[in-house]
Design an enzyme around this catalytic site. Structure first.
Site, PDB file in Angstrom:
ATOM      1  N   ASP A  84      43.265  57.613  28.729  1.00 12.86           N
ATOM      2  CA  ASP A  84      42.090  57.117  29.383  1.00 12.86           C
ATOM      3  C   ASP A  84      41.900  55.603  28.945  1.00 12.86           C
ATOM      4  OD1 ASP A  84      39.810  56.555  30.641  1.00 12.86           O
ATOM      5  OD2 ASP A  84      38.514  58.377  29.609  1.00 12.86           O
ATOM      6  N   LEU A  85      41.985  54.782  29.699  1.00 15.26           N
ATOM      7  CA  LEU A  85      41.902  53.219  29.429  1.00 15.26           C
ATOM      8  C   LEU A  85      40.416  53.197  28.969  1.00 15.26           C
ATOM      9  CD1 LEU A  85      43.885  51.379  32.104  1.00 15.26           C
ATOM     10  CD2 LEU A  85      44.683  52.009  29.820  1.00 15.26           C
ATOM     11  N   TYR A 130      40.892  50.270  37.412  1.00 12.78           N
ATOM     12  CA  TYR A 130      39.691  50.706  38.506  1.00 12.78           C
ATOM     13  C   TYR A 130      39.998  49.917  39.696  1.00 12.78           C
ATOM     14  CZ  TYR A 130      34.805  51.429  39.882  1.00 12.78           C
ATOM     15  OH  TYR A 130      33.796  51.757  40.608  1.00 12.78           O
ATOM     16  N   THR A 131      40.287  50.634  40.828  1.00 12.81           N
ATOM     17  CA  THR A 131      40.509  49.762  42.073  1.00 12.81           C
ATOM     18  C   THR A 131      39.672  50.067  43.288  1.00 12.81           C
ATOM     19  OG1 THR A 131      42.061  51.731  42.514  1.00 12.81           O
ATOM     20  CG2 THR A 131      43.047  49.836  41.686  1.00 12.81           C
ATOM     21  N   THR A 170      45.680  40.812  40.416  1.00  9.92           N
ATOM     22  CA  THR A 170      45.370  40.796  41.947  1.00  9.92           C
ATOM     23  C   THR A 170      45.067  39.592  42.310  1.00  9.92           C
ATOM     24  OG1 THR A 170      43.464  41.522  43.332  1.00  9.92           O
ATOM     25  CG2 THR A 170      42.924  41.487  41.127  1.00  9.92           C
ATOM     26  N   ASP A 171      45.211  39.423  43.670  1.00 13.25           N
ATOM     27  CA  ASP A 171      44.809  38.166  44.403  1.00 13.25           C
ATOM     28  C   ASP A 171      43.159  38.045  44.256  1.00 13.25           C
ATOM     29  OD1 ASP A 171      45.056  40.690  45.876  1.00 13.25           O
ATOM     30  OD2 ASP A 171      44.285  39.436  47.845  1.00 13.25           O
ATOM     31  N   TYR A 197      34.965  43.694  40.666  1.00  8.39           N
ATOM     32  CA  TYR A 197      36.518  44.117  40.769  1.00  8.39           C
ATOM     33  C   TYR A 197      37.203  42.995  40.035  1.00  8.39           C
ATOM     34  CZ  TYR A 197      41.285  45.025  42.082  1.00  8.39           C
ATOM     35  OH  TYR A 197      42.422  45.456  41.872  1.00  8.39           O
ATOM     36  N   LYS A 200      39.194  42.327  36.761  1.00  6.11           N
ATOM     37  CA  LYS A 200      40.772  42.018  36.567  1.00  6.11           C
ATOM     38  C   LYS A 200      41.090  40.783  35.737  1.00  6.11           C
ATOM     39  CE  LYS A 200      43.593  44.403  38.155  1.00  6.11           C
ATOM     40  NZ  LYS A 200      44.344  45.364  37.269  1.00  6.11           N
ATOM     41  N   TRP A 203      47.322  43.350  48.487  1.00  3.25           N
ATOM     42  CA  TRP A 203      47.271  44.026  49.647  1.00  3.25           C
ATOM     43  C   TRP A 203      48.378  45.435  49.532  1.00  3.25           C
ATOM     44  CZ3 TRP A 203      46.466  41.093  54.608  1.00  3.25           C
ATOM     45  CH2 TRP A 203      45.472  40.117  54.580  1.00  3.25           C
TER      46      TRP A 203
HETATM   47  N1  LIG Z   1      45.699  48.441  45.984  1.00  2.05           N
HETATM   48  C1  LIG Z   1      45.685  47.054  45.999  1.00  2.05           C
HETATM   49  O1  LIG Z   1      45.525  46.932  47.272  1.00  2.05           O
HETATM   50  C2  LIG Z   1      45.995  46.026  44.949  1.00  2.05           C
HETATM   51  C3  LIG Z   1      46.217  44.880  45.267  1.00  2.05           C
HETATM   52  C4  LIG Z   1      46.203  43.758  44.380  1.00  2.05           C
HETATM   53  C5  LIG Z   1      46.459  44.474  43.003  1.00  2.05           C
HETATM   54  N2  LIG Z   1      46.537  45.640  42.699  1.00  2.05           N
HETATM   55  C6  LIG Z   1      46.602  46.214  41.364  1.00  2.05           C
HETATM   56  O2  LIG Z   1      47.859  46.704  41.256  1.00  2.05           O
HETATM   57  C7  LIG Z   1      47.965  47.932  40.302  1.00  2.05           C
HETATM   58  C8  LIG Z   1      48.080  49.214  40.860  1.00  2.05           C
HETATM   59  O3  LIG Z   1      47.359  49.371  41.948  1.00  2.05           O
HETATM   60  P1  LIG Z   1      47.358  50.858  42.851  1.00  2.05           P
HETATM   61  O4  LIG Z   1      47.265  50.311  44.055  1.00  2.05           O
HETATM   62  O5  LIG Z   1      48.552  51.612  42.390  1.00  2.05           O
HETATM   63  O6  LIG Z   1      46.180  51.627  42.254  1.00  2.05           O
HETATM   64  P2  LIG Z   1      45.640  53.172  42.505  1.00  2.05           P
HETATM   65  O7  LIG Z   1      46.596  53.639  43.761  1.00  2.05           O
HETATM   66  O8  LIG Z   1      44.248  53.001  42.759  1.00  2.05           O
HETATM   67  O9  LIG Z   1      45.752  53.951  41.305  1.00  2.05           O
HETATM   68  C9  LIG Z   1      45.123  53.470  40.172  1.00  2.05           C
HETATM   69  C10 LIG Z   1      45.510  54.477  39.056  1.00  2.05           C
HETATM   70  O10 LIG Z   1      44.648  53.935  37.977  1.00  2.05           O
HETATM   71  C11 LIG Z   1      44.534  55.189  37.265  1.00  2.05           C
HETATM   72  N3  LIG Z   1      43.232  55.080  36.573  1.00  2.05           N
HETATM   73  C12 LIG Z   1      41.860  55.037  37.081  1.00  2.05           C
HETATM   74  N4  LIG Z   1      41.007  54.978  35.954  1.00  2.05           N
HETATM   75  C13 LIG Z   1      41.624  55.419  34.750  1.00  2.05           C
HETATM   76  C14 LIG Z   1      41.424  55.410  33.529  1.00  2.05           C
HETATM   77  N5  LIG Z   1      39.948  55.374  33.238  1.00  2.05           N
HETATM   78  N6  LIG Z   1      42.488  55.519  32.815  1.00  2.05           N
HETATM   79  C15 LIG Z   1      43.759  55.562  33.198  1.00  2.05           C
HETATM   80  N7  LIG Z   1      44.136  55.545  34.147  1.00  2.05           N
HETATM   81  C16 LIG Z   1      43.061  55.286  35.078  1.00  2.05           C
HETATM   82  C17 LIG Z   1      44.363  56.407  38.236  1.00  2.05           C
HETATM   83  O11 LIG Z   1      45.289  57.160  37.481  1.00  2.05           O
HETATM   84  P3  LIG Z   1      45.774  58.892  37.624  1.00  2.05           P
HETATM   85  O12 LIG Z   1      44.911  59.142  38.914  1.00  2.05           O
HETATM   86  O13 LIG Z   1      47.050  58.574  37.882  1.00  2.05           O
HETATM   87  O14 LIG Z   1      45.468  59.492  36.390  1.00  2.05           O
HETATM   88  C18 LIG Z   1      44.897  55.991  39.450  1.00  2.05           C
HETATM   89  O15 LIG Z   1      45.764  56.788  39.968  1.00  2.05           O
HETATM   90  C19 LIG Z   1      46.352  47.831  39.651  1.00  2.05           C
HETATM   91  O16 LIG Z   1      46.255  47.047  38.543  1.00  2.05           O
HETATM   92  C20 LIG Z   1      45.651  47.032  40.751  1.00  2.05           C
HETATM   93  O17 LIG Z   1      44.414  46.279  40.337  1.00  2.05           O
HETATM   94  C21 LIG Z   1      46.319  46.719  43.878  1.00  2.05           C
END
Ligand SMILES: NC(=O)c1ccc[n+]([C@@H]2O[C@H](COP(=O)([O-])OP(=O)(O)OC[C@H]3O[C@@H](n4cnc5c(N)ncnc54)[C@H](OP(=O)(O)O)[C@@H]3O)[C@@H](O)[C@H]2O)c1
Length: 286
Positions: free
Chosen positions: A35-36, A60-61, A100-101, A124, A128, A149
């Site tokens: 747990d982060l 946290y997304t 992230t962007d 958010y 980040k 995205w």
């Molecule tokens: N989604 C986008 O469009 C986007 C865009 C730019 C950057 N990013 C970055 O890319 C990375 C990956 O994004 P993603 O889209 O794969 O995210 P995602 O599908 O929303 O998954 C995020 C994961 O974070 C985990 N999480 C949430 N709270 C947590 C906690 N307290 N402790 C540990 N784990 C926790 C959850 O893990 P579990 O459910 O697996 O336990 C969740 O599955 C992130 O750093 C995000 O900021 C995403």
């Protein structure tokens, strides 16, 4: 070598689980095991596991929800990564972290480079950015990979939402004044594998912050159109798409109008770049 991937159900974590096979002893841990937001338990687990490489794909997304719970967003996106960076430094392990962007305000007319000053518009984005700064302050071996995205066939994302709505609704209004690069989680995982292979074979570039998105650019409307074209080519009837400005689709969190990231630094330093977003979308939907 033990490789720890933080995040289990996430889009990028799932893709990493598939694409890092064979590189080492892979430990992909979800929030129940790691747990982060619980720094002491996080430290204990990291010390017990003692990985040789840490990849943080957890975050946290929930961009709009974060406006309501900034403490939780900062705990997961800033404090957790700080602990990861400190423990990685103790272990002598590199940390690969996704960002992230949304650290930028989107006012720049051109794609953002790593030298541009961040100015997030949302909680958010602020959380980040604080995570990036915490990792950089520890000053261990780290790669912060800012992407944009993200979509996949898994989890919650624009592609899956559009696929559903295009088949449910007669008409869909989609924002056409936010510009960026839709990036397939699988492309991120393959390029992360390449980065690790470069490091393992002694060909690492400089550590630090880099931009890593698909090539090309479009708007959310353009992305929706591309999804619709691919569905129609398979004989699936789709809703009519109507472009709208962001002001007609108000959300709790403000998003940057320009989300374009210049990815040339990673290509030069590490010889890693992603395919064009249109090709990746075709491959994803195959
Ligand atoms: N989604 C986008 O469009 C986007 C865009 C730019 C950057 N990013 C970055 O890319 C990375 C990956 O994004 P993603 O889209 O794969 O995210 P995602 O599908 O929303 O998954 C995020 C994961 O974070 C985990 N999480 C949430 N709270 C947590 C906690 N307290 N402790 C540990 N784990 C926790 C959850 O893990 P579990 O459910 O697996 O336990 C969740 O599955 C992130 O750093 C995000 O900021 C995403």
């Amino acid at each position: 070598m033990k490789i720890l991937v933080c995040g289990y159900n996430g889009q990028v974590a799932q893709a990493l689980q598939k694409h890092l096979a064979g590189l080492g002893e892979l430990h992909v841990l979800g929030h129940q095991q790691l747990d982060l937001a619980a720094p002491e338990a996080l430290r204990t687990t990291l010390r017990q596991l003692a990985p040789g490489l840490i990849i943080n794909a957890a975050a946290y997304t929930a961009v709009d929800q974060a406006e309501q719970e900034p403490e939780r967003a900062f705990a997961i996106n800033a404090e957790g990564p700080r602990v990861l960076a400190e423990e990685a430094e103790e272990l002598g392990a590199p940390l690969i972290h996704f960002s992230t962007d949304y650290v930028f305000d989107g006012h720049k007319a051109k794609p953002y480079t790593e030298d541009d000053k961040p100015n997030p518009l949302s909680v958010y984005g602020q959380s980040k950015l604080a995570g990036e700064q915490a990792i950089a302050a520890v000053n261990g071996k780290h790669l912060i990979l800012r992407t944009s995205w993200v979509y996949s066939l898994h989890g919650r994302n624009f592609l899956l939402t559009m696929q559903r709505l295009l088949q449910e609704k007669p008409q869909l209004r989609v924002v056409d004044d936010q510009i960026g690069a839709p990036t397939w989680a699988t492309s991120l995982a393959s390029s992360t594998r390449l980065l690790i292979e470069r490091w393992q074979s002694g060909q690492a570039g400089a550590w630090g912050t880099y931009h890593l998105t698909a090539q090309g650019e479009t708007s959310w409307f353009g992305f929706a159109q591309a999804i619709s074209e691919l569905l129609k080519a398979r004989g699936v009837p789709c809703a009519e798409l109507l472009p709208i400005p962001s002001r007609e689709y108000p959300t709790p969190a403000r998003r940057p109008l320009n989300s374009r990231l210049d990815c040339s630094r990673l290509a030069q330093e590490w010889q890693v770049s992603l395919p064009h977003w249109q090709q990746a979308l075709i491959d994803c939907l195959k």
